[in-house]
Design an enzyme around this catalytic site. Sequence first.
Site, short mmCIF file in Angstrom:
data_model
loop_
_atom_site.label_atom_id
_atom_site.label_comp_id
_atom_site.label_asym_id
_atom_site.label_seq_id
_atom_site.Cartn_x
_atom_site.Cartn_y
_atom_site.Cartn_z
N GLU A 22 17.63 -25.57 -20.94
CA GLU A 22 17.62 -26.55 -22.04
C GLU A 22 18.49 -26.13 -23.23
OE1 GLU A 22 13.37 -28.73 -21.47
OE2 GLU A 22 13.25 -26.71 -22.31
C1 ACM Z 1 11.57 -25.03 -18.69
O1 ACM Z 1 10.52 -25.61 -18.36
N1 ACM Z 1 12.26 -25.47 -19.72
C2 ACM Z 1 12.06 -23.86 -17.97
#
Ligand code: ACM
Length: 532
Positions: A338
């Site tokens: 992310e």
């Molecule tokens: C995640 O759940 N962002 C690894």
Amino acid sequence: MTQHRTPRLLGTLLLVAAAGFSLAGAEASAADRTATPLGRVVPAPASVDAGGSPYRITDATRIRVDDSPETRRVGAYLAGILRPSTGFSLPVTSQGTGGIRLRLGAGSGAGSLGAEGYRLDSGRDGVTITAGKAAGLFHGVQTLRQLLPAAVERNSVQPGPWLVAGGTIKDTPRYGYRGAMLDVSRHFFTVAQVKRYIDELALYKVNKLHLHLGDDQGWRIAIDSWPRLATYGGSTQVGGGAGGFYTKADYREIVRYAASRYLEVVPEIDMPGHTNAALASYAKLNCDGTAPPLYTGTDVGFSSLCVAKPVTYDFVDDVVRELAALTPGKYLHIGGDEAHSTSHADYVTFMDKVQPVVAKYGKTVIGWHQLTGATPAKGALAQYWGLDDTSAAEKAQVVKAAQSGTGLVLSPADRVYLDMKYTADTPLGQDWAGLVEVKRAYDWDPGTYLPGAPGSAIRGVEAPLWTETVVTGADIDYMAFPRLPGAAELGWSPASTHDWDTYKVRLAAQGPRWEALGIGYYRSPQVPWPSA
Ligand code: ACM
């Protein structure tokens, strides 16, 4: 020897002779009713050959060990579990015959048991657990524990009887990486809470504890060369509570305790995104030289280390060096998920610079599977956290990396993310990956989950527990149980044992054990729990 053999032979003859008499018959059927069937454990053993008389633990039972310190330690651990509930003294000794015997590296076949396998032989005269390595003995002890009545877990003397069904179990794991992750950043958990989770994981033969030590909401590990990371960056958490951090002594104690349960701690510092706590602690880490405020919400994707600044790599080098020095295990997790506030080019540049730092300090990289969008270092593992309906392109990128030698740890979010709600009514948890009931969490095969990924690339399974909504130890228990044992079984048991209808019966038998251990769990209607 002769003295031992004669009564045993006599006893056998007497038993055969008495088979038609009602007393012996009643005894045998009482034993049958009480002993847990030999294979009724989680994870399912690789091979079970049930039969013969059960062994009964009595006040005369000894825990017999050889002279190795490791065997003694496992023996002492077993005694610690059995003494409070049985009320027996259970001396740990190298003297005598029969009883519960732990044998390391001895006997036929110990060599084929590998680093973690064990063999358990149970009969009238005793139970013998044989292993090539101490981890195998420890896993065998967990099996023995589950073969005893749930009341064995209680802290006060219970009536028994303490029977272990007769027969032989031969058991080795399917995968070497069987993990659980605890996010101690979104909410901080104390050393005692982490130790309790370690004990819960050990019962299911989990061998990796991944600690998510840094995120936007909190930095949880003391770094001497950058002290404000912990003292300021660790000073809050989701919702604005006091947060906290582990001193190096605290962290070493977690690592030591985990090792005593044959778990390796995998530390994660998530980079270059998920770094607001670090950016808030040191203005110079920010591209504009301005520290953002601490963050106590639950958004993701808004923070990034400054890829262009040299100081970023001084920071990474110091953090990785200090963390590697605290880590006897092989792996260091660098996150990489992310990174929505980092350009793709910057992300690739960052990973190209940071992965060699991990190698320089003697550790092997693990990253979330977005790492496969850069160039994973040789030997690196990627942790897949996609969903059934993740795009074909994203899956293909991961599969391609696996075909090129990147190992995979599977954590599909709509299967084994322990923070997903079980149902719409679950009071805790999130639902962005969907609702994950117990059957859904168990009913998939790591070996075929990502078509095209070579079998040898699949290194194991990990169940992450993110803690945006998880605040207390009881919250951890409620989200982990009963799904965690399913993930553990997927990591341990051969695919040939995979069957929901038999699994749910073995799982149901764990319920009273959790009650005895004080683990509050979700009583899923999918599981035929024994009535209380
Ligand atoms: C995640 O759940 N962002 C690894």
